[in-house]
Write a protein that holds these residues in place. Sequence first.
Motif, PDB file in Angstrom:
ATOM      1  N   GLN A  90      10.992  -1.919  41.618  1.00  0.00           N
ATOM      2  CA  GLN A  90       9.891  -1.246  42.307  1.00  0.00           C
ATOM      3  C   GLN A  90       9.723  -1.746  43.738  1.00  0.00           C
TER       4      GLN A  90
ATOM      5  N   ARG B  39      13.853  -3.312  30.059  1.00  0.00           N
ATOM      6  CA  ARG B  39      13.080  -2.105  30.305  1.00  0.00           C
ATOM      7  C   ARG B  39      11.790  -2.143  29.516  1.00  0.00           C
TER       8      ARG B  39
ATOM      9  N   SER C  62       0.676   5.409  38.195  1.00  0.00           N
ATOM     10  CA  SER C  62       1.583   5.695  39.307  1.00  0.00           C
ATOM     11  C   SER C  62       1.047   5.153  40.625  1.00  0.00           C
TER      12      SER C  62
ATOM     13  N   TYR D  28       1.604  -6.475  38.094  1.00  0.00           N
ATOM     14  CA  TYR D  28       2.386  -6.875  36.916  1.00  0.00           C
ATOM     15  C   TYR D  28       1.630  -6.540  35.639  1.00  0.00           C
TER      16      TYR D  28
ATOM     17  N   VAL E  56      16.880   6.045  44.116  1.00  0.00           N
ATOM     18  CA  VAL E  56      16.324   6.491  42.830  1.00  0.00           C
ATOM     19  C   VAL E  56      14.871   6.944  42.949  1.00  0.00           C
TER      20      VAL E  56
ATOM     21  N   ILE F 254      12.090   5.361  43.385  1.00  0.00           N
ATOM     22  CA  ILE F 254      11.102   4.543  42.690  1.00  0.00           C
ATOM     23  C   ILE F 254      10.190   3.908  43.733  1.00  0.00           C
ATOM     24  N   GLN F 255       8.900   3.886  43.395  1.00  0.00           N
ATOM     25  CA  GLN F 255       7.880   3.448  44.340  1.00  0.00           C
ATOM     26  C   GLN F 255       7.868   1.926  44.537  1.00  0.00           C
TER      27      GLN F 255
END
Lengths: 310, 263, 827, 189
Positions: free
Chosen positions: C214, C246, C358, C697, C803, C805-806
């Motif tokens: 991220q 993951r 998000s 986290y 990809v 992803i933020q």
Amino acid sequence: MTVASERDDLRTYYDRPVLKEPTWRFWIPSYFFVGGAAAGSSLLAAGADAIGDARLGRAARVTALAAIGGGSVALVADLGRPERFHHMLRVFRPSSPMNVGSWLLAAYGPAVGVAALSNLTGRAPVLGRLATWSAAALAPAIATYTGVLVADTAVPAWHEARTVMPALFAAGAAASAGGIAAAVVPDSAPARRLAVGGVAAETALSSALEKLLPDDVGAAYTDGRAARLRRAAMRLSVAGAALCTGGVGTRGGRARRMRTRLGGVAIVLGAVAERFAVVEAGRASARDPRATIGPQRRGIDGSVTGLAAP
Amino acid sequence: MVDAAPARVGFFTDTTLCIGCKACEVACKEWNDVPADGFDFLGLSYDNTGELSADTWRHVAFVEQVVPEASASEPGLRWLMSSDVCKHCTHAACLDVCPTGAIFRTEFDTVVVQADVCNGCGYCVAACPFGVIGQRKHDGRAWKCTMCYDRLHGGLEPACAKACPTASIQFGPLDELRLRARERVGELHERGVSSARLYLDNDDDGVGGAGAFFLLLDEPEVYGLPPDPVVTTRDLASTWRAAAASGAALLAGVALAFMRGRR
Amino acid sequence: MGSNMAECHPVGFQWVMEAKERGATIIHVDPRFTRTSAVADVFVPLRAGSDIAFLGGIVNYIISNGREFRDYVGHYTNAGAIIEDDFRDTEDLDGLFSGWDPERRTYDNTSWQYKDMPTAASAGSREVSGAHGQAAGSHGATHGGRPPHVDPTLEHPQCVFQILKRHYARYTPEMVEDACGVPRELFLRVAEALCENSGPDRTSAFCYAVGWTQHTVGVQYIRTASIIQLLLGNIGRPGGGILALRGHASIQGSTDVPTLYDILPGYIPQPHAERHQTLEQFVREDASPTGFWGYMKAYTVSLLKAWWGDAATEENGFCFDYLPRITGDHSTYQSVLGMIDGWVHGFLLLGENPAVGSAHSKLHRRALASLDWLVVRDLYEVESASFWYDAPEIESGELRTADIGTEVFLLPAAAHTEKFGTFTNTQRLLQWRHQAVEPPGDCRSDLWFAYHLGRIIREKLHASTLERDRPLLDLTWKYPVAGETAEPSADAVLREINGWEDNGHPLSSSTQLKDDGSTACGVWIYCGCYADGVNQVARRKPARDQSWVAPEWGWAWPANRRLLYNRASAAPSGEPWSARKLYVWWDEARREWTGPDVPDFEVHKPRDYEPDPDARGADAIAGDDPFIMQADGVGWLFAPAGIVDGPLPAHYEPHESPVQNPLYGQQANPARDVFVRKDNPYNDRDRDTYPYVVTTYRVTEHHTAGAMSRTLAHLVELQPAMFCEVSPELARERGLQHGGWATISTARTAIEARVLVTERVSPLRVQGHTVHQVGLPYHWGTRGLTTGDAANDLFPLVLDPNVHIQEVKAATCDIRPGRRPRGGRDG
Amino acid sequence: MRIGDLLGRWPVLRQLRARDVRGHGATAASPQTRHLHPRTEDADRVVQSICPYCAVGCGQLVYVKDGRVTDIEGDPDSPISRGRLCPKGAASRSLVSSPGRLTTVKYRRPYGTQWESLPLDRAMEMIADRIIETRARTWQDVNEAGVPVRRTLGFAHLGGATLDIEENYLLKKLYTALGALQIENQARI
């Protein structure tokens, strides 16, 4: 962050208590008082019979019955599951003062009842006398087992005071019974003497207790609510004793009787306050991790069996 | 009910293996249907449970320590985690003082409260030297770890021990556990973990040793455990003697009060 | 690194603890001292977002001290390959590689190619084929096989090894200290430990999670680790590797069997409008002729046959036209902006909660409020379904319920115990779940939803003659249903995923796939999961009854291999590198590769097999080329294709950072996806307003956006409140009280949290000044048994270009004592 | 109950018979206690499952009695988890049987101020209609450059990563046939 406290170089877990506070509500100290009062009264009743003081005898019997009756109610009321009060006699477990006490009460209660009823109704005098004497025989146990009961806990303020606790409760019993009797039958010298004697003993034992306990444990008695209650108890008892003794020797007189009655009431209130003070002190010391850890730590460092040494 | 008396079983909690995940707390509650204990943010490091109680039978303690001998290449931090539980003492005060027989010693030599017997007198709460057992609000009865007595009957291990991801909580015959524990301490000392020590593994201690014992990395009180607990009933006889004496004194006192006449 | 394994994967961590007990050294590199650090042998605190500097330092340490595993590097990597002469490195261009197009903010990677040979990337590139239109493989048709120019001595100045050496020469321990705040001796200890524990007799592994992904340069974080592991010979060998931990039960499965815009099942790219008009063009453009991607046409045709059955014929290109074409980035963040900008009108959320989970979740809630219709399926009523009445913006008055026109359908979902199905876990292991009970009430599986939605739509359109409805009406959509809920059979779907020959016989291996339409296979990498008509995924042979590799528990793709590229566990000669690291080796007597695992190699291909120059597919892979998915059969230290932001990882600062890039004039990743718009404000280097680093986290006691944990009393009581973690120093600097409240603000908005003051968060010395970090768990929202502000509200939309992803692991913030202002949250 | 039985069940008498003065052990046990056993023994069936939280993929055993989940614990056979579970996995029974779970369809009409209830099949019909309408409204045969794209960008999908692969497969298959491109999941996030 507030890492485990190391204040006054005694280490704790965030100053949190090691022990659980006793869950007993006001019913229990109340019972300690009335139980003692009942026991003392049973002895007074027997004594009264011995010297043939019918008024004192009746008053004492009635007091004992009322007290132990109320006491039983208090005991049941404090239970988390009152409907299961009879489980107290489910087993015989000598290691449990409460169980032993229950068996004692199971014998003592009926005796007190029979003694009182026979006295009031005049029926079955022989049985009544028998009951009176058995109640008196059980009375010392009734008066003191509660002291054993509180001493037989992990609560430092109670357990560390175990040598004094039964005596303190016995003295309380004498003071309470004497006080009540003096209030009801002010002319009875034995009642006055018992009350005053009880106060004297209670006061002496109470200060002995302070000396007996290490500071971190004794603090439970000398600080906070317990301390205030004890001061009140002391003042009431001493004042009451003074009032009761004040009139000794002088003859008759309603004023003197009034003083004695007042003194009796003061002594009774003092005895009540003392019981609440003891329970309050127990609560405070259970809350205070230092009262638990301090003595244990000293014990380890003093001995070789330090299980905490790496 | 198992007929032949089985060997004494227990917990060995090796805190050097604990990762503080609290699986033990949850597995225990899920199996024993223990209600939640309140949603209070205590902020005691990652400990929001606080202590063992009627509604918490496993409690993971978190202790953050700044290690003095920290160098530039050492973080100088130590985060101790330890899952606490009822000790199932050899000499159990709660059991000794329980007036109803609700608390009894099982064939596995564990200490269990019978919910169908307990009348909530609260004596065990004041008697436990570890502050383990508590009284449940709106229920009135006393509750604590049963070492999953029902599971033991089925030959299963307790829920917490089964769940523990890192085998910090070990269950088994107590003798074996004690042997393993002592080896483990030796091993750790060889590795230079000099602070490793066992707690409650000793029959001579104040509770006669416990069915649940621990490998700690600091003094017990740092984890909220009493450093030298004593079963209160050890002093019961002497207390009764004191009672007898004071009873006698009371008798004497009353006698004295009457001897000097009625007026 | 980039993972807090003990907290986020506690049960997997049992193996780490066991390894530790057996003498392994556990090293944890993280911005915070976590429950993982607590049991690690070495803890390295580093500044969030500086990992490439740290890893690059290790690469430099390995090369400059000659600690690389020479035999492995020489044979199994592209270290010796000569790169095009006009390639320019970040060292030459101050943070840019050659081929940079400042207008389109993309690279043309022609100059990154092997000299005289354009290459195709392997699976990795599939996710980028849509990015910025032409980004990947703008070169012409790809060739395969070994690079034409290789210097086995690794001395040639344009060879990969020398380029690598120059690229990382300035990543010294001093620089690492300066960039990461890691004391040099501590860094050196880690570098040395890694080198010592690698080689023929030993292997080291990297574990990472979203702490690496991220970021705006996330893919390159993992690339850097790959370079280290290739140099040290830790790939394809037992105890080695780079393990992605993951975070969701089947997130690996959700990539293999993608619900992703840019790939079809099995990492086949979603065809691109310009580049992939016909099947032939598609294959020519995107498939390497060599290696196992050489069979991409067979994989694609089999997929088309699985989907369109008899309608897919040689003549109509197997319905390749039926596939919608991408023309750029169509990732979820683009869609969300599309909702606000009014060209996306409907949204289906299945088990997802962007209103909390998000980046810039505030923006997501606004997007939800701009929709015509929204479908949410979940176990509980999540914030993404209830936003219209309990979003923070409703509380603050920024939004009014009566003004929100979104039509919301909230459908109850079945739980994992209420349906049959397969999860693919983090190690590519497929595990079948048996149904335990019937779902309650209206609860249904997503399989039921997908099947019946399709059935209803097909019924409604059955009479349509429109061209656009052909794909729908020709679709093979016959699945057996059972029970009163008419639940479709997951088993039947799994059979289709596995595939069959035209005679209906189940396939047993992807090597059986044909490009002539005679085979159908839904997910070619899963081919074999139903071999012999047996559900291999449901296998449950107890661990104690089989080898330590446990090949008969579930089924791992591909071909039930548990360790990828395991040919590399043997030396080129085919003998094990060492007895201690024995895994897969060449059995000369039986003339085959053997070992406890399924060899990731053609079993009977001799170790000394040499392909002839015009060989195709697997035949082009030599007997000592372990990386069979790569066009050239070797591991890529240098990536000539497949990565849009550089062939080598370079340290770039996070998009929002309080410090200057110590290495290059180029501050952040030049190719990162930025969205410059009013509702997505960035902090452009304003160190006074937002002086601190903020990172997010998980904690053990909660799960992602909270729907599966904030709703459960036994979990909530363990972590009952949203909190922030700050160092005692920062607490003093800002007057924060332990246990009190703090307000954390960024250029986006402000949130509040309870304060946890702890030494576990330590201020770092970076470039001579102190950098404070604020840690935030992101599990809380407006619903559940405990509620709290969502940490993701604080973060901007800014993405990794590969990809999309933020970046939520590092941004800049301020923190003040007290609760956030009520109403008007833009404090 | 007859007085005799009552007396017979009185532990004190058992103590006398067993000459147990202390009353610490078996004599104090109640009939219920003596018949305790793990509830898992009463399960109608046990099914093997996988934990739905993180991606480690721990094995779970789900115990079912009368169509209800009575217990979920670790599967000791699993080579991955060896029967162990983390706090979330250990809470799985609560997850699936929590009273807070959503079990009926909820519907909010445009600009509505509260939830309304809706039959499931009606909801499915309406959702199908919305998709068909939006798709028709936003359909693109070719893009600006006139290149065929055969797609709709009018609606999007975002899935969690706790969906089964079979579910993802059908979803991708259906959406692709619909020409829907913006099909995404948690893996992007």
